[in-house]
Design a protein around this motif. Structure first.
Motif, PDB file in Angstrom:
ATOM      1  N   GLN A   1      44.080  43.539  47.886  1.00 23.28           N
ATOM      2  CA  GLN A   1      43.920  44.613  46.910  1.00 23.28           C
ATOM      3  C   GLN A   1      43.464  45.865  47.633  1.00 23.28           C
TER       4      GLN A   1
ATOM      5  N   ARG B   1      44.896  50.163  43.781  1.00 27.97           N
ATOM      6  CA  ARG B   1      46.173  49.487  43.547  1.00 27.97           C
ATOM      7  C   ARG B   1      45.934  48.079  43.033  1.00 27.97           C
ATOM      8  N   GLY B   2      46.959  47.484  42.513  1.00 30.99           N
ATOM      9  CA  GLY B   2      46.874  46.116  42.014  1.00 30.99           C
ATOM     10  C   GLY B   2      46.861  45.113  43.151  1.00 30.99           C
ATOM     11  N   LEU B   3      46.785  43.861  42.775  1.00 25.69           N
ATOM     12  CA  LEU B   3      46.773  42.775  43.758  1.00 25.69           C
ATOM     13  C   LEU B   3      48.181  42.464  44.238  1.00 25.69           C
TER      14      LEU B   3
END
Lengths: 110, 115
Positions: free
Chosen positions: A37, A41-43
Motif C-alpha cells: 500500500q 493509494r489502494g492495496l
C-alpha cells in the motif's frame, strides 16, 4: 479482528539493501498473501503462497511459509526508493476471505 | 481491464450525520468486499458479498452501518449516524472465482473524516 502480526512495525534501509519482514498468524490457513500500500493509494496484491508450498519467488520478491510455526517472511532484494510503502500479510481462510495483519512500514532512502 | 472504482475519494462530515460510499467492482467479479482501515492498522473486513447475497457481515456494526449490492454489481455502504471513531479509509475490493484463490483487487478507497 486481525490475525497477522507483522514484525518489524517499521523498517528503514538504503537503496540496494535487502528488506525482510515477517508475519505470524494464529489459525489454519488456505493461503497467505502479501499486499503493498503506497501513500494515498489502494492495496496491490504482490504474491500468494498456498499452505502446501514452502517458498515462492516473483521478480525481486521471495516469500517463505512455515505452517508449523504459523509464520511467513517477505524478502525484497535490491530495494529501490519506489519500494517505500506499507506491506501487509493477509491470511486466506474460508470462502475467498482474507484477514489482514498490522503491516510493516518500509522506507527506502536513496 | 478497468479497476475497482470508488466514490467519493474524500468525505468530511459531522458526527451524527449520514454518509454513503459507492463501489463498482471489476466487470465479472462475483465477490465484493468492504473493508475499514483505521490509520496505522490493516484493513478490517466489514462485509462480503457473493453476487447480491451476503456471505459474511459478522464485523459490520449493524446498528449504524448498512450495505447493499443490488443486481450483483455495484454496491453502496452507508453509515447512519456517523461517530468520531468511524474516521477511516473505506476500501472496496472484488475477486473472481476464476482468479487465484483469495486474490483481491482493491479500489483507491474513500477517506472519511468525522468531526
Amino acid at each position: 479482528s486481525q490475525q497477522g502480526e507483522e514484525d518489524p512495525q517499521a523498517l528503514s534501509i538504503q537503496e540496494g539493501e535487502n528488506a525482510t519482514m515477517n508475519c505470524s498468524y494464529k489459525t489454519s490457513i488456505n493461503n497467505l498473501q502479501w499486499y503493498r500500500q503506497n501513500s494515498g493509494r489502494g492495496l496491490v496484491h504482490l504474491i500468494l503462497i498456498r499452505s502446501n508450498e514452502r517458498e515462492k519467488h516473483s521478480g525481486r520478491l521471495r516469500v517463505t511459509l512455515d505452517t508449523s510455526k504459523k509464520s511467513s517472511s517477505l524478502l525484497i532484494t535490491a530495494s529501490r526508493a519506489a519500494d517505500t510503502a506499507s506491506y501487509f500479510c493477509a491470511t486466506g481462510t474460508g470462502f475467498q476471505k482474507l484477514v489482514f495483519g498490522t503491516g510493516t512500514r518500509l522506507l527506502v532512502s536513496p | 481491464e478497468a479497476g475497482v472504482a470508488q466514490s467519493p475519494r474524500y468525505k468530511i462530515i459531522e458526527k451524527r450525520q449520514s454518509v454513503a460510499f459507492w463501489c463498482n467492482p471489476i466487470s465479472g467479479h462475483a465477490t465484493l468486499y468492504w473493508y475499514q482501515q483505521i490509520l496505522g492498522q490493516g484493513p478490517k473486513l466489514l462485509i462480503q458479498f457473493q453476487n447480491n447475497g451476503v456471505v459474511d457481515d459478522s464485523q459490520l456494526p449493524k446498528d449504524r452501518f448498512s450495505a447493499e449490492r443490488l443486481k450483483g454489481v455495484d454496491s453502496t455502504l452507508k453509515i447512519q449516524p456517523a461517530k468520531l471513531e468511524d474516521s477511516a479509509v473505506y476500501l472496496c475490493a472484488s475477486s473472481s472465482p476464476g482468479a487465484a484463490v483469495g486474490e483481491q483487487y482493491f479500489g483507491p478507497g474513500t477517506r472519511l473524516t468525522v468531526t
